[in-house]
Design an enzyme around this catalytic site. Structure first.
Site, PDB file in Angstrom:
ATOM      1  N   SER A 275       5.338  -5.076   1.701  1.00 49.00           N
ATOM      2  CA  SER A 275       5.972  -3.797   1.364  1.00 49.00           C
ATOM      3  C   SER A 275       7.490  -3.934   1.366  1.00 49.00           C
ATOM      4  O   SER A 275       8.181  -3.360   0.520  1.00 49.00           O
ATOM      5  CB  SER A 275       5.546  -2.712   2.358  1.00 49.00           C
ATOM      6  OG  SER A 275       4.197  -2.390   2.177  1.00 49.00           O
TER       7      SER A 275
ATOM      8  N   HIS B  77      -2.551  -4.583  -0.093  1.00 49.21           N
ATOM      9  CA  HIS B  77      -3.218  -3.498   0.631  1.00 49.21           C
ATOM     10  C   HIS B  77      -4.469  -3.062  -0.134  1.00 49.21           C
ATOM     11  O   HIS B  77      -5.533  -2.881   0.455  1.00 49.21           O
ATOM     12  CB  HIS B  77      -2.284  -2.286   0.787  1.00 49.21           C
ATOM     13  CG  HIS B  77      -1.079  -2.541   1.627  1.00 49.21           C
ATOM     14  ND1 HIS B  77       0.170  -2.097   1.263  1.00 49.21           N
ATOM     15  CD2 HIS B  77      -0.923  -3.172   2.812  1.00 49.21           C
ATOM     16  CE1 HIS B  77       1.046  -2.450   2.193  1.00 49.21           C
ATOM     17  NE2 HIS B  77       0.403  -3.113   3.143  1.00 49.21           N
TER      18      HIS B  77
ATOM     19  N   LYS C 214      10.374   3.445  11.744  1.00 51.50           N
ATOM     20  CA  LYS C 214      10.326   2.461  10.659  1.00 51.50           C
ATOM     21  C   LYS C 214      11.171   2.884   9.464  1.00 51.50           C
ATOM     22  O   LYS C 214      11.311   2.137   8.517  1.00 51.50           O
ATOM     23  CB  LYS C 214       8.874   2.230  10.216  1.00 51.50           C
ATOM     24  CG  LYS C 214       8.105   1.335  11.155  1.00 51.50           C
ATOM     25  CD  LYS C 214       6.919   0.771  10.426  1.00 51.50           C
ATOM     26  CE  LYS C 214       6.446  -0.487  11.110  1.00 51.50           C
ATOM     27  NZ  LYS C 214       5.507  -1.233  10.289  1.00 51.50           N
TER      28      LYS C 214
ATOM     29  N   ARG D  82      -1.281 -12.385   6.364  1.00 52.90           N
ATOM     30  CA  ARG D  82      -0.741 -13.184   5.262  1.00 52.90           C
ATOM     31  C   ARG D  82      -0.408 -14.605   5.687  1.00 52.90           C
ATOM     32  O   ARG D  82      -0.430 -15.523   4.865  1.00 52.90           O
ATOM     33  CB  ARG D  82       0.527 -12.530   4.705  1.00 52.90           C
ATOM     34  CG  ARG D  82       0.268 -11.211   4.007  1.00 52.90           C
ATOM     35  CD  ARG D  82       1.552 -10.523   3.693  1.00 52.90           C
ATOM     36  NE  ARG D  82       2.197 -10.208   4.972  1.00 52.90           N
ATOM     37  CZ  ARG D  82       3.381  -9.668   5.110  1.00 52.90           C
ATOM     38  NH1 ARG D  82       4.106  -9.394   4.060  1.00 52.90           N
ATOM     39  NH2 ARG D  82       3.869  -9.399   6.294  1.00 52.90           N
TER      40      ARG D  82
END
Length: 136
Positions: A126, A16, A40, A90
């Site tokens: 994450s 990030h 989430k 990614r």
């Protein structure tokens, strides 16, 4: 041109950080938009995550701001005169999911710019950081 980089940032990873570093060179201003989405199940609330992001960004990056936001990213963009959404990729799995979000945001009037992850950071997520981190 103003850009927004949205995400849950739970936690804010080296990937990030790298994306913000690269985006700030491309755009006049970058807003790191910390998503407030209880679905989430983040480890901390949006304001705490926003504060954590602010704490790791260099103070000399005056063109980068951080905000917590509950709602659609496109709504934030329209209300705050932001022209584009920045998203990192990614791998091809990210591309498939992000392409659908980008199409939706484009239909709402906000285009998306994709930046590929640096190869050495592409494996960091994450979720992986949370899994490997000690209990909070």
């Amino acid at each position: 041109m103003r850009a927004v980089y949205p995400g849950s940032f739970d936690p804010f990873t080296p990937g990030h950080f790298n994306l913000v570093e690269r985006a700030r060179v491309l755009f006049d201003e970058v807003v790191v938009l910390v998503a407030v989405n209880s679905a989430k199940h983040p480890g901390t609330d949006g304001e705490d995550r926003a504060a954590a992001v602010r704490a790791v960004l260099p103070v000399e990056w005056t063109s980068v701001t951080v905000a917590a936001w509950s709602g659609l990213t496109s709504t934030y963009c329209r209300r705050h005169d932001v022209a584009v959404i920045v998203r990192g990729l990614r791998n091809t799995t990210d591309l498939q999911a992000e392409y659908q979000l980008a199409a939706m945001n484009q239909s709402l009037g906000v285009p998306t710019v994709f930046l590929p992850a640096q190869p050495e950071l592409a494996a960091v997520s994450s979720t992986a950081v949370r899994t490997l981190a000690p209990e909070r």
